[in-house]
Design a protein around this motif. Structure first.
Motif, PDB file in Angstrom:
ATOM      1  N   SER A  24      82.118  37.487  -8.347  1.00  0.00           N
ATOM      2  CA  SER A  24      83.506  37.176  -8.003  1.00  0.00           C
ATOM      3  C   SER A  24      84.456  38.144  -8.702  1.00  0.00           C
ATOM      4  N   VAL A  25      85.683  38.151  -8.220  1.00  0.00           N
ATOM      5  CA  VAL A  25      86.771  38.900  -8.855  1.00  0.00           C
ATOM      6  C   VAL A  25      87.950  37.937  -8.961  1.00  0.00           C
ATOM      7  N   TYR A  26      88.660  38.022 -10.067  1.00  0.00           N
ATOM      8  CA  TYR A  26      89.850  37.191 -10.246  1.00  0.00           C
ATOM      9  C   TYR A  26      91.066  37.993  -9.807  1.00  0.00           C
ATOM     10  N   ASP A  27      91.827  37.426  -8.891  1.00  0.00           N
ATOM     11  CA  ASP A  27      93.034  38.064  -8.362  1.00  0.00           C
ATOM     12  C   ASP A  27      94.242  37.488  -9.095  1.00  0.00           C
ATOM     13  N   SER A  28      94.825  38.265 -10.002  1.00  0.00           N
ATOM     14  CA  SER A  28      95.978  37.813 -10.792  1.00  0.00           C
ATOM     15  C   SER A  28      97.236  37.688  -9.955  1.00  0.00           C
ATOM     16  N   ASN A  29      97.232  38.266  -8.775  1.00  0.00           N
ATOM     17  CA  ASN A  29      98.426  38.315  -7.942  1.00  0.00           C
ATOM     18  C   ASN A  29      98.651  37.041  -7.144  1.00  0.00           C
ATOM     19  N   ARG A  30      97.579  36.272  -6.896  1.00  0.00           N
ATOM     20  CA  ARG A  30      97.806  35.080  -6.078  1.00  0.00           C
ATOM     21  C   ARG A  30      97.701  33.751  -6.781  1.00  0.00           C
ATOM     22  N   PRO A  31      97.250  33.420  -7.897  1.00  0.00           N
ATOM     23  CA  PRO A  31      96.028  33.804  -8.604  1.00  0.00           C
ATOM     24  C   PRO A  31      94.844  32.964  -8.139  1.00  0.00           C
ATOM     25  N   GLY A  32      93.651  33.439  -8.415  1.00  0.00           N
ATOM     26  CA  GLY A  32      92.436  32.719  -8.065  1.00  0.00           C
ATOM     27  C   GLY A  32      91.245  33.645  -7.947  1.00  0.00           C
ATOM     28  N   TYR A  33      90.057  33.031  -7.881  1.00  0.00           N
ATOM     29  CA  TYR A  33      88.818  33.786  -7.756  1.00  0.00           C
ATOM     30  C   TYR A  33      88.473  34.017  -6.294  1.00  0.00           C
ATOM     31  N   ILE A  34      87.886  35.158  -6.015  1.00  0.00           N
ATOM     32  CA  ILE A  34      87.368  35.474  -4.685  1.00  0.00           C
ATOM     33  C   ILE A  34      85.876  35.730  -4.867  1.00  0.00           C
ATOM     34  N   ASN A  35      85.060  35.019  -4.110  1.00  0.00           N
ATOM     35  CA  ASN A  35      83.605  35.102  -4.252  1.00  0.00           C
ATOM     36  C   ASN A  35      82.992  36.077  -3.260  1.00  0.00           C
ATOM     37  N   PHE A  36      81.925  36.728  -3.718  1.00  0.00           N
ATOM     38  CA  PHE A  36      81.194  37.716  -2.928  1.00  0.00           C
ATOM     39  C   PHE A  36      79.702  37.481  -3.087  1.00  0.00           C
ATOM     40  N   SER A  37      78.947  37.987  -2.143  1.00  0.00           N
ATOM     41  CA  SER A  37      77.494  38.059  -2.280  1.00  0.00           C
ATOM     42  C   SER A  37      77.043  39.395  -1.724  1.00  0.00           C
ATOM     43  N   GLY A  38      75.816  39.791  -2.064  1.00  0.00           N
ATOM     44  CA  GLY A  38      75.279  41.038  -1.548  1.00  0.00           C
ATOM     45  C   GLY A  38      74.932  42.002  -2.653  1.00  0.00           C
ATOM     46  N   LYS A  39      74.634  43.241  -2.236  1.00  0.00           N
ATOM     47  CA  LYS A  39      74.193  44.230  -3.217  1.00  0.00           C
ATOM     48  C   LYS A  39      75.083  45.465  -3.187  1.00  0.00           C
ATOM     49  N   ILE A  40      75.191  46.063  -4.366  1.00  0.00           N
ATOM     50  CA  ILE A  40      75.896  47.330  -4.545  1.00  0.00           C
ATOM     51  C   ILE A  40      75.021  48.177  -5.437  1.00  0.00           C
ATOM     52  N   ASP A  42      73.766  52.685  -6.210  1.00  0.00           N
ATOM     53  CA  ASP A  42      74.248  54.066  -6.186  1.00  0.00           C
ATOM     54  C   ASP A  42      74.424  54.639  -4.786  1.00  0.00           C
ATOM     55  N   SER A  43      73.648  54.143  -3.836  1.00  0.00           N
ATOM     56  CA  SER A  43      73.671  54.755  -2.506  1.00  0.00           C
ATOM     57  C   SER A  43      74.167  53.844  -1.390  1.00  0.00           C
ATOM     58  N   SER A  44      74.418  52.567  -1.694  1.00  0.00           N
ATOM     59  CA  SER A  44      74.867  51.687  -0.617  1.00  0.00           C
ATOM     60  C   SER A  44      75.658  50.485  -1.124  1.00  0.00           C
ATOM     61  N   ILE A  45      76.475  49.980  -0.228  1.00  0.00           N
ATOM     62  CA  ILE A  45      77.262  48.767  -0.460  1.00  0.00           C
ATOM     63  C   ILE A  45      77.006  47.861   0.724  1.00  0.00           C
ATOM     64  N   ASP A  46      76.623  46.639   0.445  1.00  0.00           N
ATOM     65  CA  ASP A  46      76.383  45.649   1.504  1.00  0.00           C
ATOM     66  C   ASP A  46      76.769  44.288   0.939  1.00  0.00           C
ATOM     67  N   ILE A  47      78.043  43.912   1.124  1.00  0.00           N
ATOM     68  CA  ILE A  47      78.546  42.682   0.525  1.00  0.00           C
ATOM     69  C   ILE A  47      79.268  41.817   1.556  1.00  0.00           C
ATOM     70  N   TYR A  48      79.413  40.545   1.206  1.00  0.00           N
ATOM     71  CA  TYR A  48      80.143  39.589   2.030  1.00  0.00           C
ATOM     72  C   TYR A  48      81.286  39.020   1.209  1.00  0.00           C
ATOM     73  N   ASN A  49      82.499  39.073   1.739  1.00  0.00           N
ATOM     74  CA  ASN A  49      83.692  38.522   1.105  1.00  0.00           C
ATOM     75  C   ASN A  49      83.905  37.123   1.690  1.00  0.00           C
ATOM     76  N   TYR A  50      83.705  36.071   0.873  1.00  0.00           N
ATOM     77  CA  TYR A  50      83.824  34.698   1.369  1.00  0.00           C
ATOM     78  C   TYR A  50      85.259  34.305   1.671  1.00  0.00           C
ATOM     79  N   ASP A  51      86.211  34.893   0.987  1.00  0.00           N
ATOM     80  CA  ASP A  51      87.618  34.595   1.241  1.00  0.00           C
ATOM     81  C   ASP A  51      88.047  35.130   2.601  1.00  0.00           C
ATOM     82  N   LYS A  52      87.611  36.326   2.930  1.00  0.00           N
ATOM     83  CA  LYS A  52      87.955  36.971   4.197  1.00  0.00           C
ATOM     84  C   LYS A  52      86.971  36.612   5.309  1.00  0.00           C
TER      85      LYS A  52
END
Length: 120
Positions: A24-40, A42-52
């Motif tokens: 997760s990442v904490y967003d100080s601007n709204r505020p609140g946590y945004i949860n993610f899953s997946g892998k990151i 050196d050569s690839s990013i494959d994640i899911y943003n649960y908020d979006k």
């Protein structure tokens, strides 16, 4: 740049630069946590943003990434240089830049000329 896309970039850069496995990442601007899953790695990013409710996926070489945003059907380019990063969001036709300082991530969004703060 959309709020959820900024948060996703904060999550990606925070994980890569800190070599973190955070879900997760904490967003100080709204505020609140945004949860993610997946892998990151050196050569690839494959994640899911649960908020979006969408995937972000792309390839890279440990410093430059082309990330496809499935929610907005557009690319985001990202380059990491040490603890700093910059890129371009093709969905909003705008540049962004930022830095990671320990667990804090700051993004400057050129579209709205403002700084946004996150933590991982």
């Amino acid at each position: 740049m959309k709020e959820s896309n900024r948060a996703t970039i904060a999550y990606i850069t925070g994980r890569i630069i800190n070599n973190s496995n955070s879900s997760s990442v904490y967003d100080s601007n709204r505020p609140g946590y945004i949860n993610f899953s997946g892998k990151i790695d050196d050569s690839s990013i494959d994640i899911y943003n649960y908020d979006k409710s969408c995937y972000f996926s792309g390839n890279g070489n440990n410093s430059k990434y082309d990330i496809y945003n499935y929610g907005d059907n557009c690319y985001i380019s990202l380059e990491i240089i040490g603890k700093e990063f910059e890129g371009y969001d093709y969905g909003s036709s705008s540049y962004f830049r930022g830095d990671v300082n320990n667990k804090s991530i700051c993004i400057y969004d050129h579209e709205c000329s403002k700084h946004f703060n996150y933590s991982i």
